[in-house]
Design a protein around this motif. Sequence first.
Motif, PDB file in Angstrom:
ATOM      1  N   PHE A  62       0.843  -1.185   0.000  1.00  0.00           N
ATOM      2  CA  PHE A  62       0.000   0.000   0.000  1.00  0.00           C
ATOM      3  C   PHE A  62       0.883   1.242   0.000  1.00  0.00           C
ATOM      4  O   PHE A  62       1.841   1.345   0.751  1.00  0.00           O
ATOM      5  N   GLY A  63       0.558   2.196  -0.859  1.00  0.00           N
ATOM      6  CA  GLY A  63       1.328   3.427  -0.966  1.00  0.00           C
ATOM      7  C   GLY A  63       2.440   3.354  -2.004  1.00  0.00           C
ATOM      8  O   GLY A  63       3.061   4.361  -2.308  1.00  0.00           O
ATOM      9  N   GLU A  64       2.707   2.178  -2.539  1.00  0.00           N
ATOM     10  CA  GLU A  64       3.740   2.027  -3.566  1.00  0.00           C
ATOM     11  C   GLU A  64       3.109   2.064  -4.951  1.00  0.00           C
ATOM     12  O   GLU A  64       1.906   1.816  -5.101  1.00  0.00           O
ATOM     13  N   THR A  65       3.930   2.364  -5.933  1.00  0.00           N
ATOM     14  CA  THR A  65       3.518   2.299  -7.330  1.00  0.00           C
ATOM     15  C   THR A  65       4.580   1.542  -8.103  1.00  0.00           C
ATOM     16  O   THR A  65       5.731   1.443  -7.678  1.00  0.00           O
ATOM     17  N   GLU A  66       4.176   0.999  -9.228  1.00  0.00           N
ATOM     18  CA  GLU A  66       5.113   0.361 -10.150  1.00  0.00           C
ATOM     19  C   GLU A  66       4.767   0.872 -11.537  1.00  0.00           C
ATOM     20  O   GLU A  66       3.618   0.852 -11.937  1.00  0.00           O
ATOM     21  N   CYS A  67       5.779   1.343 -12.233  1.00  0.00           N
ATOM     22  CA  CYS A  67       5.532   1.947 -13.526  1.00  0.00           C
ATOM     23  C   CYS A  67       6.647   1.552 -14.494  1.00  0.00           C
ATOM     24  O   CYS A  67       7.824   1.663 -14.157  1.00  0.00           O
ATOM     25  N   PHE A  68       6.271   1.066 -15.660  1.00  0.00           N
ATOM     26  CA  PHE A  68       7.225   0.683 -16.694  1.00  0.00           C
ATOM     27  C   PHE A  68       7.199   1.712 -17.814  1.00  0.00           C
ATOM     28  O   PHE A  68       6.132   2.010 -18.357  1.00  0.00           O
ATOM     29  N   LEU A  69       8.362   2.224 -18.163  1.00  0.00           N
ATOM     30  CA  LEU A  69       8.545   3.076 -19.331  1.00  0.00           C
ATOM     31  C   LEU A  69       9.046   2.150 -20.435  1.00  0.00           C
ATOM     32  O   LEU A  69      10.147   1.624 -20.339  1.00  0.00           O
ATOM     33  N   ILE A  70       8.246   1.944 -21.458  1.00  0.00           N
ATOM     34  CA  ILE A  70       8.565   0.950 -22.487  1.00  0.00           C
ATOM     35  C   ILE A  70       8.898   1.658 -23.790  1.00  0.00           C
ATOM     36  O   ILE A  70       8.072   2.389 -24.329  1.00  0.00           O
ATOM     37  N   ASN A  71      10.125   1.407 -24.275  1.00  0.00           N
ATOM     38  CA  ASN A  71      10.614   2.060 -25.482  1.00  0.00           C
ATOM     39  C   ASN A  71      11.005   1.087 -26.588  1.00  0.00           C
ATOM     40  O   ASN A  71      11.657   1.487 -27.549  1.00  0.00           O
ATOM     41  N   SER A  72      10.622  -0.184 -26.450  1.00  0.00           N
ATOM     42  CA  SER A  72      10.925  -1.161 -27.506  1.00  0.00           C
ATOM     43  C   SER A  72       9.950  -2.327 -27.432  1.00  0.00           C
ATOM     44  O   SER A  72       9.326  -2.568 -26.393  1.00  0.00           O
ATOM     45  N   THR A  73       9.859  -3.044 -28.510  1.00  0.00           N
ATOM     46  CA  THR A  73       8.989  -4.222 -28.555  1.00  0.00           C
ATOM     47  C   THR A  73       9.463  -5.261 -27.552  1.00  0.00           C
ATOM     48  O   THR A  73       8.647  -5.928 -26.904  1.00  0.00           O
ATOM     49  N   GLU A  74      10.772  -5.395 -27.398  1.00  0.00           N
ATOM     50  CA  GLU A  74      11.323  -6.369 -26.452  1.00  0.00           C
ATOM     51  C   GLU A  74      10.914  -6.028 -25.019  1.00  0.00           C
ATOM     52  O   GLU A  74      10.561  -6.914 -24.232  1.00  0.00           O
ATOM     53  N   GLU A  75      10.964  -4.749 -24.664  1.00  0.00           N
ATOM     54  CA  GLU A  75      10.540  -4.325 -23.329  1.00  0.00           C
ATOM     55  C   GLU A  75       9.049  -4.582 -23.135  1.00  0.00           C
ATOM     56  O   GLU A  75       8.615  -4.983 -22.053  1.00  0.00           O
ATOM     57  N   PHE A  76       8.260  -4.371 -24.176  1.00  0.00           N
ATOM     58  CA  PHE A  76       6.821  -4.624 -24.113  1.00  0.00           C
ATOM     59  C   PHE A  76       6.555  -6.114 -23.915  1.00  0.00           C
ATOM     60  O   PHE A  76       5.752  -6.514 -23.077  1.00  0.00           O
ATOM     61  N   GLU A  77       7.256  -6.955 -24.662  1.00  0.00           N
ATOM     62  CA  GLU A  77       7.093  -8.409 -24.534  1.00  0.00           C
ATOM     63  C   GLU A  77       7.440  -8.895 -23.131  1.00  0.00           C
ATOM     64  O   GLU A  77       6.817  -9.828 -22.617  1.00  0.00           O
ATOM     65  N   ALA A  78       8.437  -8.281 -22.494  1.00  0.00           N
ATOM     66  CA  ALA A  78       8.867  -8.690 -21.162  1.00  0.00           C
ATOM     67  C   ALA A  78       7.823  -8.396 -20.090  1.00  0.00           C
ATOM     68  O   ALA A  78       7.782  -9.063 -19.050  1.00  0.00           O
ATOM     69  N   VAL A  79       6.959  -7.427 -20.334  1.00  0.00           N
ATOM     70  CA  VAL A  79       5.948  -7.023 -19.357  1.00  0.00           C
ATOM     71  C   VAL A  79       4.567  -7.600 -19.679  1.00  0.00           C
ATOM     72  O   VAL A  79       3.784  -7.888 -18.785  1.00  0.00           O
ATOM     73  N   ALA A  80       4.273  -7.779 -20.961  1.00  0.00           N
ATOM     74  CA  ALA A  80       2.941  -8.201 -21.416  1.00  0.00           C
ATOM     75  C   ALA A  80       2.639  -9.642 -21.028  1.00  0.00           C
ATOM     76  O   ALA A  80       3.549 -10.425 -20.742  1.00  0.00           O
ATOM     77  N   PRO A  81       1.365  -9.995 -21.032  1.00  0.00           N
ATOM     78  CA  PRO A  81       0.995 -11.381 -20.754  1.00  0.00           C
ATOM     79  C   PRO A  81       1.649 -12.312 -21.778  1.00  0.00           C
ATOM     80  O   PRO A  81       1.780 -11.956 -22.951  1.00  0.00           O
ATOM     81  N   PRO A  82       2.051 -13.496 -21.334  1.00  0.00           N
ATOM     82  CA  PRO A  82       2.670 -14.436 -22.271  1.00  0.00           C
ATOM     83  C   PRO A  82       1.672 -14.918 -23.320  1.00  0.00           C
ATOM     84  O   PRO A  82       0.472 -14.979 -23.070  1.00  0.00           O
ATOM     85  N   SER A  83       2.182 -15.232 -24.457  1.00  0.00           N
ATOM     86  CA  SER A  83       1.447 -15.819 -25.590  1.00  0.00           C
ATOM     87  C   SER A  83       0.210 -15.035 -26.020  1.00  0.00           C
ATOM     88  O   SER A  83      -0.821 -15.622 -26.331  1.00  0.00           O
ATOM     89  N   VAL A  84       0.299 -13.708 -26.015  1.00  0.00           N
ATOM     90  CA  VAL A  84      -0.757 -12.885 -26.601  1.00  0.00           C
ATOM     91  C   VAL A  84      -0.142 -12.129 -27.774  1.00  0.00           C
ATOM     92  O   VAL A  84       1.059 -11.871 -27.807  1.00  0.00           O
ATOM     93  N   VAL A  85      -0.971 -11.780 -28.715  1.00  0.00           N
ATOM     94  CA  VAL A  85      -0.515 -11.006 -29.858  1.00  0.00           C
ATOM     95  C   VAL A  85      -0.496  -9.538 -29.442  1.00  0.00           C
ATOM     96  O   VAL A  85      -1.524  -8.976 -29.071  1.00  0.00           O
ATOM     97  N   LEU A  86       0.693  -8.954 -29.489  1.00  0.00           N
ATOM     98  CA  LEU A  86       0.835  -7.561 -29.078  1.00  0.00           C
ATOM     99  C   LEU A  86       0.444  -6.626 -30.208  1.00  0.00           C
ATOM    100  O   LEU A  86       0.684  -6.930 -31.380  1.00  0.00           O
ATOM    101  N   PRO A  87      -0.123  -5.480 -29.873  1.00  0.00           N
ATOM    102  CA  PRO A  87      -0.448  -4.503 -30.910  1.00  0.00           C
ATOM    103  C   PRO A  87       0.837  -3.871 -31.449  1.00  0.00           C
ATOM    104  O   PRO A  87       1.864  -3.841 -30.767  1.00  0.00           O
ATOM    105  N   VAL A  88       0.762  -3.366 -32.654  1.00  0.00           N
ATOM    106  CA  VAL A  88       1.920  -2.721 -33.262  1.00  0.00           C
ATOM    107  C   VAL A  88       2.015  -1.289 -32.731  1.00  0.00           C
ATOM    108  O   VAL A  88       1.062  -0.524 -32.823  1.00  0.00           O
ATOM    109  N   ILE A  89       3.196  -0.976 -32.169  1.00  0.00           N
ATOM    110  CA  ILE A  89       3.478   0.371 -31.675  1.00  0.00           C
ATOM    111  C   ILE A  89       4.812   0.802 -32.267  1.00  0.00           C
ATOM    112  O   ILE A  89       5.786   0.047 -32.217  1.00  0.00           O
ATOM    113  N   ASP A  90       4.866   1.986 -32.822  1.00  0.00           N
ATOM    114  CA  ASP A  90       6.103   2.519 -33.384  1.00  0.00           C
ATOM    115  C   ASP A  90       6.922   3.121 -32.248  1.00  0.00           C
ATOM    116  O   ASP A  90       6.752   4.282 -31.893  1.00  0.00           O
TER     117      ASP A  90
END
Length: 172
Positions: free
Chosen positions: A69-97
């Motif tokens: 309680f009182g903590e936050t967690e925040c990911f700054l994602i600047n690549s597809t690899e970073e997105f894959e590391a945080v996203a749910p496994p085995s889902v199709v990720l949306p395309v982000i430039d």
Amino acid sequence: MKSNVLILKAVLLLLGGNLVACDDSKEPEVVGTPPVAASEEVTAFFTTHLPESSYNCSEVKFNFSEIDFGETECFLINSTEEFEAVAPPSVVLPVIDFEKYTLIIGQHLLGDPGYSFEKQAVDTDTESGKMTLNLVYSRMGGASPTVITTFYIWGLYSKLPGSAIDVKITII
């Protein structure tokens, strides 16, 4: 008699001033740059896989840590690899430039589910380079159960510098 009239006028003047000062009709202000409009594909992905809170969905498959309680967690994602590391496994990720955009995904806890997300924006201190994600929530009316609730956020921003961000939560 004249002193009573003066006192009454002074009281009425003060009360009238209080009514003007308590105008709640203003939109909440949030400091910083708001997120850009995400594509339908990105919005649909987060609508499907990242609920607004844990109150209606107990299992979120993003790679979040357990926070207190009182903590936050925040990911700054600047690549597809970073997105894959945080996203749910085995889902199709949306395309982000990621050459143009930074994705922010995060979580924080509040004491109950009785809050409604209003706005978000990133503020960057040009001197220090420190970034802050400003989140604004409003308190919903009525009663709500006292259960610590995890709230999830995401936003797509024009490319942001750095890799760390603080979070400031404002309740209106």
